[in-house]
Design a protein around this motif. Structure first.
Motif, mmCIF file in Angstrom:
data_model
loop_
_atom_site.group_PDB
_atom_site.id
_atom_site.type_symbol
_atom_site.label_atom_id
_atom_site.label_comp_id
_atom_site.label_asym_id
_atom_site.label_seq_id
_atom_site.Cartn_x
_atom_site.Cartn_y
_atom_site.Cartn_z
ATOM 1 N N ALA A 257 0.894 -1.593 -0.354
ATOM 2 C CA ALA A 257 0.272 0.224 0.447
ATOM 3 C C ALA A 257 1.347 1.324 0.230
ATOM 4 O O ALA A 257 0.245 2.100 0.258
ATOM 5 N N LEU A 258 2.122 1.094 -0.041
ATOM 6 C CA LEU A 258 2.846 2.371 -0.272
ATOM 7 C C LEU A 258 2.536 2.934 -1.736
ATOM 8 O O LEU A 258 3.564 4.255 -1.706
ATOM 9 N N GLY A 259 1.759 2.465 -2.600
ATOM 10 C CA GLY A 259 2.387 3.623 -4.218
ATOM 11 C C GLY A 259 2.990 3.153 -5.123
ATOM 12 O O GLY A 259 3.192 4.206 -5.767
ATOM 13 N N LEU A 260 3.730 2.124 -4.894
ATOM 14 C CA LEU A 260 5.904 2.119 -5.600
ATOM 15 C C LEU A 260 5.448 2.172 -6.986
ATOM 16 O O LEU A 260 6.620 2.897 -7.584
ATOM 17 N N ASP A 261 4.608 2.298 -7.463
ATOM 18 C CA ASP A 261 4.991 2.381 -8.633
ATOM 19 C C ASP A 261 4.022 3.923 -9.093
ATOM 20 O O ASP A 261 4.696 3.601 -10.635
#
Length: 276
Positions: A257-261
């Motif tokens: 859920a860190l939104g790495l993309d």
């Protein structure tokens, strides 16, 4: 104006308030950078507040008491010397909270903005934080991901398992304890629990030695020390009848859920962040 409507500009955004994240934030602030540090567990992060903080405090309390069990101190008390776990836990919690307070003061003095919440990347240089004050948005020049790792639940077989956090939070210590692993944390927990009167069995993965990579002489000294504490070291996993069992690994990255993309950061098949 709605909270989070206007982004806040910072030089460095740090995700994760453990030792690595805190050190990075203080180092950047010491170089004159405007820094925001985001963590859902408060100063020190989960690893310090729930594992290493209590562990170090317990070690500091237990070691002097343990020495009183040996000559010449045995003449100072008639009954077997024992520590009260309930009282000890209360002292440990107070000690950890005091260290957390000092760390918070240190970061405030350094000019680090501490945000209690969960952050995720929303763009190449944008961080969104769900905080206790609502949604916050930050635009950053550099970001540090230091969210650490946690025991991989998918690797645990059926049975009664405890993480190190669970063990240190128990209201009553068990009479017997199985610890799976031969890393530093496993050994520290084994020694601590043995000195607290728990019958400990250390289960090594097949083919693995204590503290892999250490010199053989050091490993042999460690085995002798564990034997002196009546810690049993065996190869293979605990039996189904052994209870409870503490698992310190394997670890899985805490990056969900860190939104790495959104920042073009990718992971390998094991879930760890790829680095160049």
């Amino acid at each position: 104006m709605v909270v989070g409507e206007i982004p806040i500009d910072v030089d460095v955004a740090v995700l994760g308030g453990g030792w690595a994240g805190t050190a990075a934030a203080l180092a950047a602030a010491g170089r004159g950078k405007q820094v925001v540090l985001v963590d859902a567990h408060g100063p020190g992060g989960r690893s310090f507040q729930e594992i290493y903080g209590p562990l170090r405090a317990l070690q500091a309390a237990v070691e002097p008491a343990w020495r009183l069990r040996a000559p010449p101190f045995t003449a100072l008390h008639r009954e077997p010397f024992q520590l009260d776990w309930t009282t000890l836990r209360g002292w440990v919690q107070a000690s950890v909270q005091e260290q957390v307070r000092r760390l918070a003061d240190q970061m405030e003095e350094a000019g680090v903005e501490w945000v209690h919440g969960r952050g995720s990347f929303a763009g190449e240089r944008e961080l969104r934080v769900e905080s206790e004050h609502g949604l916050l948005r930050y635009h950053f020049e550099r970001a540090v991901i230091a969210t650490g790792a946690r025991p991989d639940a998918s690797a645990l077989r059926a049975g009664k398992f405890l993480t190190p956090t669970d063990l240190l939070a128990l209201e009553t210590l068990p009479e017997r304890l199985a610890i799976q692993g031969g890393d530093e944390l496993s050994l520290e927990l084994a020694v601590l629990c043995a000195k607290l009167g728990v019958q400990v069995t250390l289960h090594m993965p097949p083919g693995q030695t204590l503290l892999p990579g250490w010199e053989l002489d050091a490993q042999e000294m460690l085995r002798d020390g564990l034997a002196g504490l009546d810690v049993t070291v065996v190869a293979g996993p605990p039996d189904e009848t052994d209870a409870p069992t503490v698992i310190t690994g394997p670890l899985a990255p805490a990056i969900d859920a860190l939104g790495l993309d959104a920042v073009n950061v990718h992971t390998d098949p094991a879930g760890f962040i790829r680095v160049d």
